[in-house]
Design an enzyme around this catalytic site. Structure first.
Site, PDB file in Angstrom:
ATOM      1  N   ALA A 253      12.530  43.843  31.497  1.00 13.64           N
ATOM      2  CA  ALA A 253      13.943  43.927  31.148  1.00 13.64           C
ATOM      3  C   ALA A 253      14.051  44.483  29.743  1.00 13.64           C
ATOM      4  O   ALA A 253      13.262  44.128  28.864  1.00 13.64           O
ATOM      5  CB  ALA A 253      14.603  42.554  31.239  1.00 13.64           C
ATOM      6  N   GLN A 255      16.987  46.626  26.767  1.00 13.17           N
ATOM      7  CA  GLN A 255      18.318  46.525  26.182  1.00 13.17           C
ATOM      8  C   GLN A 255      19.404  46.816  27.213  1.00 13.17           C
ATOM      9  O   GLN A 255      20.500  46.277  27.141  1.00 13.17           O
ATOM     10  CB  GLN A 255      18.444  47.530  25.027  1.00 13.17           C
ATOM     11  CG  GLN A 255      17.387  47.392  23.946  1.00 13.17           C
ATOM     12  CD  GLN A 255      17.630  46.192  23.048  1.00 13.17           C
ATOM     13  OE1 GLN A 255      18.364  45.279  23.393  1.00 13.17           O
ATOM     14  NE2 GLN A 255      17.006  46.189  21.894  1.00 13.17           N
ATOM     15  N   PHE A 256      19.086  47.693  28.167  1.00 16.18           N
ATOM     16  CA  PHE A 256      20.128  48.166  29.074  1.00 16.18           C
ATOM     17  C   PHE A 256      20.154  47.419  30.403  1.00 16.18           C
ATOM     18  O   PHE A 256      21.109  47.513  31.149  1.00 16.18           O
ATOM     19  CB  PHE A 256      19.935  49.661  29.372  1.00 16.18           C
ATOM     20  CG  PHE A 256      19.807  50.510  28.144  1.00 16.18           C
ATOM     21  CD1 PHE A 256      20.695  50.369  27.091  1.00 16.18           C
ATOM     22  CD2 PHE A 256      18.805  51.460  28.042  1.00 16.18           C
ATOM     23  CE1 PHE A 256      20.586  51.154  25.959  1.00 16.18           C
ATOM     24  CE2 PHE A 256      18.689  52.252  26.915  1.00 16.18           C
ATOM     25  CZ  PHE A 256      19.586  52.097  25.867  1.00 16.18           C
ATOM     26  N   GLU A 258      17.411  45.770  33.784  1.00 15.71           N
ATOM     27  CA  GLU A 258      16.081  45.559  34.349  1.00 15.71           C
ATOM     28  C   GLU A 258      15.472  46.871  34.830  1.00 15.71           C
ATOM     29  O   GLU A 258      16.179  47.804  35.189  1.00 15.71           O
ATOM     30  CB  GLU A 258      16.159  44.578  35.525  1.00 15.71           C
ATOM     31  CG  GLU A 258      16.577  43.180  35.124  1.00 15.71           C
ATOM     32  CD  GLU A 258      16.610  42.233  36.313  1.00 15.71           C
ATOM     33  OE1 GLU A 258      16.502  41.018  36.076  1.00 15.71           O
ATOM     34  OE2 GLU A 258      16.740  42.706  37.466  1.00 15.71           O
ATOM     35  N   VAL A 259      14.134  46.893  34.844  1.00 15.34           N
ATOM     36  CA  VAL A 259      13.401  48.050  35.363  1.00 15.34           C
ATOM     37  C   VAL A 259      12.521  47.585  36.515  1.00 15.34           C
ATOM     38  O   VAL A 259      11.808  46.585  36.396  1.00 15.34           O
ATOM     39  CB  VAL A 259      12.536  48.711  34.272  1.00 15.34           C
ATOM     40  CG1 VAL A 259      11.817  49.933  34.837  1.00 15.34           C
ATOM     41  CG2 VAL A 259      13.384  49.106  33.073  1.00 15.34           C
ATOM     42  N   LYS A 273      16.001  51.829  37.062  1.00 13.36           N
ATOM     43  CA  LYS A 273      16.588  51.056  35.964  1.00 13.36           C
ATOM     44  C   LYS A 273      17.962  50.582  36.427  1.00 13.36           C
ATOM     45  O   LYS A 273      18.830  51.396  36.744  1.00 13.36           O
ATOM     46  CB  LYS A 273      16.712  51.912  34.709  1.00 13.36           C
ATOM     47  CG  LYS A 273      17.175  51.124  33.485  1.00 13.36           C
ATOM     48  CD  LYS A 273      17.271  52.020  32.252  1.00 13.36           C
ATOM     49  CE  LYS A 273      15.921  52.388  31.712  1.00 13.36           C
ATOM     50  NZ  LYS A 273      15.246  51.265  31.021  1.00 13.36           N
ATOM     51  N   ASP A 364      17.397  56.397  20.140  1.00  9.56           N
ATOM     52  CA  ASP A 364      16.690  55.115  20.273  1.00  9.56           C
ATOM     53  C   ASP A 364      15.200  55.368  20.493  1.00  9.56           C
ATOM     54  O   ASP A 364      14.593  54.871  21.434  1.00  9.56           O
ATOM     55  CB  ASP A 364      17.274  54.310  21.438  1.00  9.56           C
ATOM     56  CG  ASP A 364      16.841  52.842  21.405  1.00  9.56           C
ATOM     57  OD1 ASP A 364      16.272  52.411  20.376  1.00  9.56           O
ATOM     58  OD2 ASP A 364      17.060  52.134  22.402  1.00  9.56           O
TER      59      ASP A 364
END
Length: 509
Positions: A253, A255-256, A258-259, A273, A364
């Protein structure tokens, strides 16, 4: 009609069609077909190929003939399956899926461009690598699966029509290394590495140095091993239904959201994602995603498709070793030498130089947003997503999720993100790489980092960090954004960081 004059005909058959008076070669009738009558009385329709204009093809191997480098199992309506070694005729060459006809089955369909190579060229040879740079040759040969004596021949980067030989060797001081030899051209079309011995072609050259080193650093053992390429994404599949995706393993998981590792339509392995609901506007995301999918480069994670209803899904290529920050802490990552670590930095900066050229800002850039393949290839992920986030914990500098330690002062204080603020972040990322994933500014809180930066503080040189590399980091952290180097400059420095003072090619043996 016309004659395709040849030196002779096979004498075990007789024709019942018109022949050329000069060479006795069959003249193609108006319907483009000829009937051959064999002496045993059997009849067969000869598939003589008609051609436009008055001249026959110059070569019996047409330019549109290709050979399959790998087997391919069809998985879409309209694609064509084939076996390794099968010959195909390319009918349309457009994009990443080419329309082709199998010369084995006669069937037509679309084939992935990177599974085939021109039949009348060097490309099908396992030791020939087209469009490969010297640096990428080193990466390929030093990748897992290759050993002492593994080799490849590639096109020269500087001289059209010339070639170079790259060989993996072992050096007592440096360990596993790659050595390069120029293959020089003879006026009569032959080749040589050493003027002592010449060859009529590259096949003969490879055979000779496979049998004996004869002045090279080592005997050639086997061609550089490569993995089966990833097939291109089917071009019409962009906004896809959620039910076409099967999420299999949660990878983490961020910042945006879960992967996940998953499968698209049961057969294509992908990374998915899943963005937290409310984290960004679906309309703004789709607009940005349409731009992101145009940014295609070998150092950027490929964006395949999207699910635009919340929760938003982003479907990308799957990278087996996960994020760089996590991989650097694994047993395999800890064992990486400074040479390999800097090679990873060079790969990342290559991708950033591409974004710089396209006037695109990442916003980022850090090791958590770099992904690593099983061959230790690094690719940049999540480029452009940061500006779409509507979470105050992420967008406000006081927020717990704001990546203060990677962010340039002007971006922290004024929200000014530019390619030069990405350069600052890359300097921080380099500290993560050489420290095997250590968090920047160890022991400092985010407010302390901000206060210290305002006083002109910069991180000291990490242990085991070469002095010249630290100087490069300090250039990335200059106060005035315009005084920081470009990514193109950083790429030129990092690509040859350890070879700048050495000869790139071995002397003639």
């Amino acid at each position: 009609m016309g004659c395709g004059c040849s030196s002779h005909l096979e004498d075990d058959w007789m024709e019942n069609i018109d022949v050329c008076e000069n060479c006795h070669y069959p003249i193609v009738p108006l319907d483009g077909k000829a009937t051959l009558l064999f002496r045993n009385g059997s009849e067969v329709r000869d598939p003589l190929v008609r051609y436009e204009g008055s001249n026959p093809p110059a070569s019996p191997l047409q330019d549109n003939l290709v050979i399959a480098l790998h087997s391919y199992e069809p998985s879409h309506d309209g694609d064509l399956g084939f076996e390794k070694g099968e010959h195909l005729r390319i009918l349309e060459q457009n994009g990443e899926w080419w329309k082709a006809q199998s010369l084995t089955t006669g069937q037509e369909g679309f084939v992935p461009f990177n599974f085939v190579a021109k039949a009348n060229s060097l490309e099908p040879e396992p030791w020939f690598f087209k469009n490969l740079s010297r640096k990428d040759a080193e990466r390929q040969l030093l990748a897992p699966g290759n050993t002492h004596g593994s080799f490849l021949i590639r096109e020269s980067e500087s001289t059209a029509g010339s070639f170079s030989l790259s060989v993996r060797d072992f050096d007592q001081n440096q360990g596993e290394v790659v050595k390069h030899y120029k293959i020089r051209n003879l006026d009569n079309g032959g080749f040589y590495i050493s003027p002592r011995i010449t060859f009529s072609g590259l096949h003969e050259l490879v055979r000779h140095y496979t049998n004996a080193s004869d002045g090279l650093c080592t005997r050639l053992s086997r061609p550089c091993q490569t993995q089966k390429p990833q097939k291109p994404w089917w071009e019409d599949e962009w906004e896809v239904p959620r039910e076409t995706l099967k999420l299999v393993e949660r990878l983490g998981a961020g910042q945006f959201g879960e992967v996940w590792m998953g499968y698209y339509n049961e057969h294509t392995k992908v990374a998915v994602k899943s963005l937290k609901q409310g984290s960004m506007s679906p309309d703004a995301f789709l607009a940005e995603a349409n731009l992101m999918k145009q940014l295609q480069h070998k150092r950027l994670v490929r964006l395949y498709a999207v699910v635009t209803e919340e929760p938003i899904y982003i479907i990308t290529e799957y990278m087996e070793n996960g994020s760089l920050v996590d991989f650097l802490k694994t047993p395999s990552g800890i064992k990486l030498t400074i040479n390999k670590l800097l090679d990873m930095a060079a790969q990342i900066v290559e991708g950033m130089a591409f974004l710089e050229e396209r006037n695109y800002i990442h916003r980022d850039l850090r090791a958590a947003n770099i992904l690593v393949s099983d061959t230790l290839s690094c690719k940049i992920a999540d480029f452009g997503l940061a500006r779409l986030i509507e979470d105050n914990e992420y967008t406000a500098r006081e927020g717990a999720k704001f990546p203060i330690k990677w962010t340039a002062p002007e971006a922290i204080n004024y929200g000014t993100f530019t390619i030069k603020s990405d350069v600052w972040s890359f300097g921080i990322l380099m500290t993560e790489i050489v420290t095997h994933g250590r968090i920047p500014y160890p022991g400092m809180t985010n407010p302390e980092v901000i206060q210290n930066l305002e006083r002109g503080y910069r991180m000291p040189r990490p242990d085991n960090c070469p002095e010249e590399l630290y100087k490069l980091m300090m250039q990335c952290w200059r106060e005035r954004p315009d005084d920081r180097p470009t990514f193109d400059y950083l790429r030129s420095v990092l690509e040859d960081f350890f070879t700048a003072t050495e000869g790139q090619y071995q002397p003639q043996p």
